[in-house]
Design a protein around this motif. Structure first.
Motif, PDB file in Angstrom:
ATOM      1  N   HIS A   1       0.832  -1.204   0.000  1.00 13.28           N
ATOM      2  CA  HIS A   1       0.000   0.000   0.000  1.00 13.28           C
ATOM      3  C   HIS A   1       0.870   1.259   0.000  1.00 13.28           C
ATOM      4  CE1 HIS A   1      -3.648  -2.279   0.487  1.00 13.28           C
ATOM      5  NE2 HIS A   1      -3.100  -2.916   1.509  1.00 13.28           N
TER       6      HIS A   1
ATOM      7  N   GLN B   1       2.383   1.621  -3.448  1.00 13.94           N
ATOM      8  CA  GLN B   1       1.413   2.135  -4.413  1.00 13.94           C
ATOM      9  C   GLN B   1       1.160   3.622  -4.201  1.00 13.94           C
ATOM     10  OE1 GLN B   1       0.129   0.041  -6.967  1.00 13.94           O
ATOM     11  NE2 GLN B   1      -0.232   2.092  -7.770  1.00 13.94           N
ATOM     12  N   LEU B   2       1.101   4.050  -2.940  1.00 14.11           N
ATOM     13  CA  LEU B   2       0.898   5.460  -2.616  1.00 14.11           C
ATOM     14  C   LEU B   2       2.034   6.311  -3.187  1.00 14.11           C
ATOM     15  CD1 LEU B   2      -0.690   7.657  -1.006  1.00 14.11           C
ATOM     16  CD2 LEU B   2       0.791   7.085   0.921  1.00 14.11           C
TER      17      LEU B   2
ATOM     18  N   VAL C   1       4.225   5.520  -5.648  1.00 10.96           N
ATOM     19  CA  VAL C   1       4.225   5.468  -7.107  1.00 10.96           C
ATOM     20  C   VAL C   1       3.100   6.331  -7.675  1.00 10.96           C
ATOM     21  CG1 VAL C   1       3.852   3.939  -9.099  1.00 10.96           C
ATOM     22  CG2 VAL C   1       5.396   3.246  -7.257  1.00 10.96           C
ATOM     23  N   ASP C   2       1.915   6.230  -7.085  1.00 12.27           N
ATOM     24  CA  ASP C   2       0.790   7.035  -7.571  1.00 12.27           C
ATOM     25  C   ASP C   2       1.054   8.530  -7.394  1.00 12.27           C
ATOM     26  OD1 ASP C   2      -0.621   4.818  -8.418  1.00 12.27           O
ATOM     27  OD2 ASP C   2      -1.965   4.781  -6.679  1.00 12.27           O
TER      28      ASP C   2
ATOM     29  N   HIS D   1       3.568   9.513 -10.107  1.00  9.89           N
ATOM     30  CA  HIS D   1       2.924   9.506 -11.421  1.00  9.89           C
ATOM     31  C   HIS D   1       1.931  10.648 -11.556  1.00  9.89           C
ATOM     32  CE1 HIS D   1       3.919   5.041 -12.469  1.00  9.89           C
ATOM     33  NE2 HIS D   1       4.990   5.797 -12.318  1.00  9.89           N
ATOM     34  N   ASN D   2       1.205  10.969 -10.506  1.00  6.18           N
ATOM     35  CA  ASN D   2       0.281  12.097 -10.540  1.00  6.18           C
ATOM     36  C   ASN D   2       1.042  13.398 -10.773  1.00  6.18           C
ATOM     37  OD1 ASN D   2      -2.496  13.208 -10.099  1.00  6.18           O
ATOM     38  ND2 ASN D   2      -1.395  14.271  -8.468  1.00  6.18           N
TER      39      ASN D   2
ATOM     40  N   HIS E   1       2.009  14.098 -14.327  1.00  2.03           N
ATOM     41  CA  HIS E   1       0.936  14.582 -15.194  1.00  2.03           C
ATOM     42  C   HIS E   1       0.812  16.105 -15.161  1.00  2.03           C
ATOM     43  CE1 HIS E   1      -1.082  10.998 -16.801  1.00  2.03           C
ATOM     44  NE2 HIS E   1      -0.602  10.403 -15.721  1.00  2.03           N
TER      45      HIS E   1
ATOM     46  N   HIS F   1       6.069   7.942 -17.159  1.00  6.26           N
ATOM     47  CA  HIS F   1       5.569   6.595 -16.889  1.00  6.26           C
ATOM     48  C   HIS F   1       4.645   6.090 -17.989  1.00  6.26           C
ATOM     49  CE1 HIS F   1       2.423   9.132 -15.024  1.00  6.26           C
ATOM     50  NE2 HIS F   1       1.601   8.159 -15.358  1.00  6.26           N
TER      51      HIS F   1
ATOM     52  N   LEU G   1       6.261   1.809 -13.065  1.00  2.00           N
ATOM     53  CA  LEU G   1       5.908   1.047 -11.881  1.00  2.00           C
ATOM     54  C   LEU G   1       6.736  -0.232 -11.894  1.00  2.00           C
ATOM     55  CD1 LEU G   1       4.137   0.653  -9.415  1.00  2.00           C
ATOM     56  CD2 LEU G   1       2.459  -0.444 -10.865  1.00  2.00           C
TER      57      LEU G   1
END
Length: 130
Positions: free
Chosen positions: A90, A93-94, A96-97, A100-101, A104, A112, A121
Motif C-alpha cells: 500500500h 502504491q501510494l 508510485v501514484d 505519477h500524478n 501529469h 511513466h 511502476l
C-alpha cells in the motif's frame, strides 16, 4: 455527483483520519519523498540512501526514523547493517501514484506513459515485499 448523498464510503473515524494526516505530513518533505521513491523497488542502507538523495547520512537517518514511526518503512538487519524498505504494498502504491500524478502536471507525455526506459511502476525485485 450528489454532494449531499449519504451513500458510498462511510465516514472515517477520527483516529484513522489522524493516521492519514500523519502519512501526508510525512510525504510533505522533499527528502522523505526521495527516500521513499528510492525504496519503491529495493531495500537500501542509510549510506546508500544518503548517496541517492545527496544528503548526509545523519540527516537521512533522522528522516528514516520519522518514516518508520509513521509505519511507512521497515527495517531488516544483516550483520551490522540495517536495510530499509517500504512497509507494505500500500505504501509502495501510494508513493508510485503520487509520483505519477505529479508527472501529469508537467508538459507532454508523462515518463511513466512512455516506453523510453523512464522509471515505470517497477516489480519488487528484492523479494522483501510484505
Amino acid at each position: 455527483m450528489n454532494a449531499g448523498s449519504q451513500e458510498g464510503w462511510p465516514q472515517l473515524a477520527e483516529d484513522q483520519v489522524g493516521l492519514v494526516v500523519e502519512v501526508f505530513r510525512m510525504l510533505a518533505d522533499a527528502t522523505r519523498v526521495q527516500v521513499l521513491w528510492a525504496l519503491v523497488d529495493r531495500e537500501l542502507s542509510v549510506n546508500d540512501l544518503a548517496g541517492y538523495v545527496g544528503k548526509p547520512a545523519p540527516s537521512v537517518s533522522q528522516h528514516l526514523a520519522k518514516l518508520r514511526m509513521a509505519r511507512l518503512v521497515s527495517t531488516r538487519r544483516s550483520g551490522t547493517t540495517i536495510y530499509y524498505s517500504l512497509e507494505n504494498e500500500h505504501v509502495r502504491q501510494l508513493v508510485v501514484d503520487a509520483v505519477h500524478n505529479a508527472e501529469h502536471a508537467g508538459p507532454g507525455i508523462p515518463p511513466h506513459h512512455r516506453g523510453d526506459g523512464a522509471r515505470e511502476l517497477p516489480a519488487n525485485r528484492t523479494g522483501t515485499a510484505k
